[in-house]
Design an enzyme around this catalytic site. Structure first.
Site, mmCIF file in Angstrom:
data_model
loop_
_atom_site.group_PDB
_atom_site.id
_atom_site.type_symbol
_atom_site.label_atom_id
_atom_site.label_comp_id
_atom_site.label_asym_id
_atom_site.label_seq_id
_atom_site.Cartn_x
_atom_site.Cartn_y
_atom_site.Cartn_z
ATOM 1 N N ASP A 1 -13.715 7.932 2.454
ATOM 2 C CA ASP A 1 -13.709 7.423 1.038
ATOM 3 C C ASP A 1 -14.454 8.255 -0.032
ATOM 4 O OD1 ASP A 1 -11.736 5.283 1.556
ATOM 5 O OD2 ASP A 1 -13.604 3.799 1.829
ATOM 6 N N THR B 1 -8.494 -0.697 5.806
ATOM 7 C CA THR B 1 -8.997 -1.174 4.146
ATOM 8 C C THR B 1 -9.600 -2.559 4.342
ATOM 9 O OG1 THR B 1 -8.230 -1.010 2.176
ATOM 10 C CG2 THR B 1 -6.786 -1.617 3.831
ATOM 11 N N ARG C 1 -22.584 -8.680 -6.553
ATOM 12 C CA ARG C 1 -22.643 -10.306 -6.610
ATOM 13 C C ARG C 1 -23.353 -10.747 -5.818
ATOM 14 N NH1 ARG C 1 -16.977 -13.156 -5.705
ATOM 15 N NH2 ARG C 1 -17.352 -12.231 -3.883
ATOM 16 N N SER D 1 0.637 -1.043 -0.046
ATOM 17 C CA SER D 1 0.101 0.047 -0.165
ATOM 18 C C SER D 1 0.626 1.243 -0.047
ATOM 19 C CB SER D 1 -0.915 0.031 1.229
ATOM 20 O OG SER D 1 -1.542 1.416 1.393
ATOM 21 N N ALA E 1 -20.937 -3.780 -3.288
ATOM 22 C CA ALA E 1 -21.495 -3.181 -2.106
ATOM 23 C C ALA E 1 -21.038 -3.455 -0.701
ATOM 24 C CB ALA E 1 -22.955 -3.745 -2.055
ATOM 25 N N GLY E 2 -19.643 -3.458 -0.906
ATOM 26 C CA GLY E 2 -18.606 -3.618 0.202
ATOM 27 C C GLY E 2 -18.359 -2.412 1.052
ATOM 28 N N LYS F 1 -13.753 -2.820 6.971
ATOM 29 C CA LYS F 1 -14.360 -1.481 7.017
ATOM 30 C C LYS F 1 -15.695 -1.611 8.059
ATOM 31 C CE LYS F 1 -12.285 0.932 3.486
ATOM 32 N NZ LYS F 1 -12.289 1.752 2.050
HETATM 33 P P1 NDP Z 1 -14.815 -5.390 0.500
HETATM 34 O O1 NDP Z 1 -14.244 -6.741 0.730
HETATM 35 O O2 NDP Z 1 -15.774 -4.749 1.714
HETATM 36 O O3 NDP Z 1 -16.023 -5.692 -0.647
HETATM 37 C C1 NDP Z 1 -15.625 -6.166 -1.939
HETATM 38 C C2 NDP Z 1 -16.619 -5.858 -2.700
HETATM 39 O O4 NDP Z 1 -16.326 -6.649 -4.030
HETATM 40 C C3 NDP Z 1 -18.070 -6.751 -2.563
HETATM 41 O O5 NDP Z 1 -18.893 -5.849 -3.090
HETATM 42 C C4 NDP Z 1 -17.860 -8.120 -3.235
HETATM 43 O O6 NDP Z 1 -19.166 -8.615 -3.449
HETATM 44 C C5 NDP Z 1 -17.142 -7.485 -4.600
HETATM 45 N N1 NDP Z 1 -16.528 -8.895 -5.262
HETATM 46 C C6 NDP Z 1 -15.234 -9.329 -4.797
HETATM 47 N N2 NDP Z 1 -14.823 -10.211 -5.750
HETATM 48 C C7 NDP Z 1 -15.825 -9.986 -6.714
HETATM 49 C C8 NDP Z 1 -16.016 -10.734 -8.083
HETATM 50 N N3 NDP Z 1 -15.107 -11.651 -8.517
HETATM 51 N N4 NDP Z 1 -17.130 -10.422 -8.745
HETATM 52 C C9 NDP Z 1 -17.745 -9.521 -8.504
HETATM 53 N N5 NDP Z 1 -17.842 -8.654 -7.298
HETATM 54 C C10 NDP Z 1 -16.740 -9.118 -6.452
HETATM 55 O O7 NDP Z 1 -13.861 -4.538 0.024
HETATM 56 P P2 NDP Z 1 -13.876 -2.738 -0.110
HETATM 57 O O8 NDP Z 1 -15.425 -2.593 -0.471
HETATM 58 O O9 NDP Z 1 -13.334 -2.188 0.989
HETATM 59 O O10 NDP Z 1 -12.957 -2.539 -1.146
HETATM 60 C C11 NDP Z 1 -13.284 -2.821 -2.588
HETATM 61 C C12 NDP Z 1 -12.101 -2.347 -3.401
HETATM 62 O O11 NDP Z 1 -11.924 -0.923 -3.618
HETATM 63 C C13 NDP Z 1 -10.801 -2.832 -3.124
HETATM 64 O O12 NDP Z 1 -10.192 -3.360 -3.966
HETATM 65 C C14 NDP Z 1 -9.946 -1.455 -2.468
HETATM 66 O O13 NDP Z 1 -8.551 -1.664 -2.457
HETATM 67 C C15 NDP Z 1 -10.673 -0.437 -3.288
HETATM 68 N N6 NDP Z 1 -10.603 0.759 -2.490
HETATM 69 C C16 NDP Z 1 -9.789 1.766 -3.119
HETATM 70 C C17 NDP Z 1 -9.993 3.032 -2.425
HETATM 71 C C18 NDP Z 1 -8.905 4.310 -3.013
HETATM 72 O O14 NDP Z 1 -8.715 5.209 -2.162
HETATM 73 N N7 NDP Z 1 -8.608 4.146 -4.041
HETATM 74 C C19 NDP Z 1 -10.442 3.292 -1.072
HETATM 75 C C20 NDP Z 1 -11.286 2.100 -0.828
HETATM 76 C C21 NDP Z 1 -11.523 0.949 -1.408
HETATM 77 P P3 NDP Z 1 -19.844 -9.731 -2.604
HETATM 78 O O15 NDP Z 1 -20.659 -8.767 -1.679
HETATM 79 O O16 NDP Z 1 -20.722 -10.439 -3.553
HETATM 80 O O17 NDP Z 1 -18.785 -10.425 -2.064
#
Ligand code: NDP
Length: 279
Positions: free
Chosen positions: A101, A61, A151, A14, A127-128, A65
């Protein structure tokens, strides 16, 4: 020397420690900021241990969260709406939680990239924790309609419920993506690029002549989505590097009361991660 840390999974690469070190140099503040790997389920104990070692504040991260939200005794209004926390500050032995964010994303898009979000029909993929942070800020910035597709549909429904604006923010199923129309903004807030499995498969029918594509991810993780946006012929393609710097600046201000100048720090990081090419 005050102590801060980033808690997440695989945080060794990071850029956040580099960003906060640069902000601290600018502000003349002596601080330590390190990345700490934490397994799912272990965040509360890790935060307690960090506070006992003199930790004053933290970023959180993927995938912690929502766990960070649960660990805080006081919350900002935007963290409460998001149900997710990315910034913590220790106050009288208890954690105060905020979410920077959304403000970071909107500041990057409207400021650095001069995008007018008002009136846009926007698709939010994911929706994470990150999606929960950016969704309220997108509505506040004036998007006309926010369609949330995840998903696991129940997480999308929970986010839409939390937003409480059923006329503007609602959900559709991932399987129906090809038939939900086109958007002026497509935002990838999934972590799909981190998986070894198949990359996101998105229909070009989501795009029109105006569509801007935004990936919250940056570096290698963003490659598949940005490649899709290029293949769709989109003119505006933005990765998450600017958001990363802007959300960090918001956190820095919460901890130190000083607003850093983000442009030189963004320029430095961009040297190592070229701008996503546009069509
Ligand atoms: P979470 O683990 O909370 O959520 C992950 C999300 O991705 C869920 O909605 C999950 O769906 C979905 N997902 C994971 N794998 C797949 C797949 N193969 N196909 C479809 N959907 C998928 O992570 P965050 O929400 O905290 O972060 C998401 C991304 O955003 C990360 O990679 C992070 O690095 C990036 N990010 C960047 C920031 C920046 O400042 N640039 C700030 C915050 C985040 P499901 O619910 O079905 O599991």
């Amino acid at each position: 020397m005050s102590r801060y840390a980033l808690f997440g999974r695989s945080v060794a690469k990071s850029p956040s420690p580099q960003i906060h070190a640069a902000f601290a140099r600018q502000a003349g503040i002596a601080m330590e900021y390190v990345g700490l790997d934490v397994e799912p389920g272990a965040l509360p104990a890790a935060l307690d241990a960090f506070a006992a070692r003199g930790g004053r504040g933290a970023n959180v991260t993927v995938p912690h969260k929502q766990a960070a939200f649960a660990a805080c005794t006081r919350l900002s209004a935007r963290a409460r709406t998001a149900g997710a926390v990315n910034t913590l500050r220790l106050e009288e032995g208890q954690w105060y939680g905020d979410n920077t964010d959304g403000a970071g994303l909107v500041r990057d898009l409207t400021g650095r990239h001069s995008l007018d979000l008002r009136g846009r029909r926007a698709l939010l993929l994911g929706a994470g924790g990150a999606a929960r942070g950016v969704a309220p800020a997108l509505l506040e910035a004036g998007v006309r309609e926010l369609v949330i597709v995840n998903r696991s549909p129940e997480r999308a429904d929970a986010l839409a419920d939390a937003l409480g604006e059923p006329g503007r923010a609602h959900t559709r199923y991932w399987e129906d993506l090809a038939g939900i129309g086109d958007f002026e903004l497509v935002i990838n807030a999934t972590s799909a690029g981190r998986d070894a499995g198949a990359p996101l498969s998105l229909p070009f029918a989501l795009c029109n002549d105006m569509t801007g594509a935004v990936d919250l991810n940056y570096g290698e993780v963003a490659i598949p989505f940005l490649a899709w946006a290029r293949a769709a012929g989109l003119r505006t393609i933005v990765d998450g590097l600017g958001m990363l710097v802007e959300q960090a600046a918001e956190s820095f201000e919460i901890w130190h009361g000083v607003r850093p100048d983000t442009d030189p720090v963004y320029a430095l990081l961009r040297e190592g991660a070229p701008e996503p090419a546009t069509a």
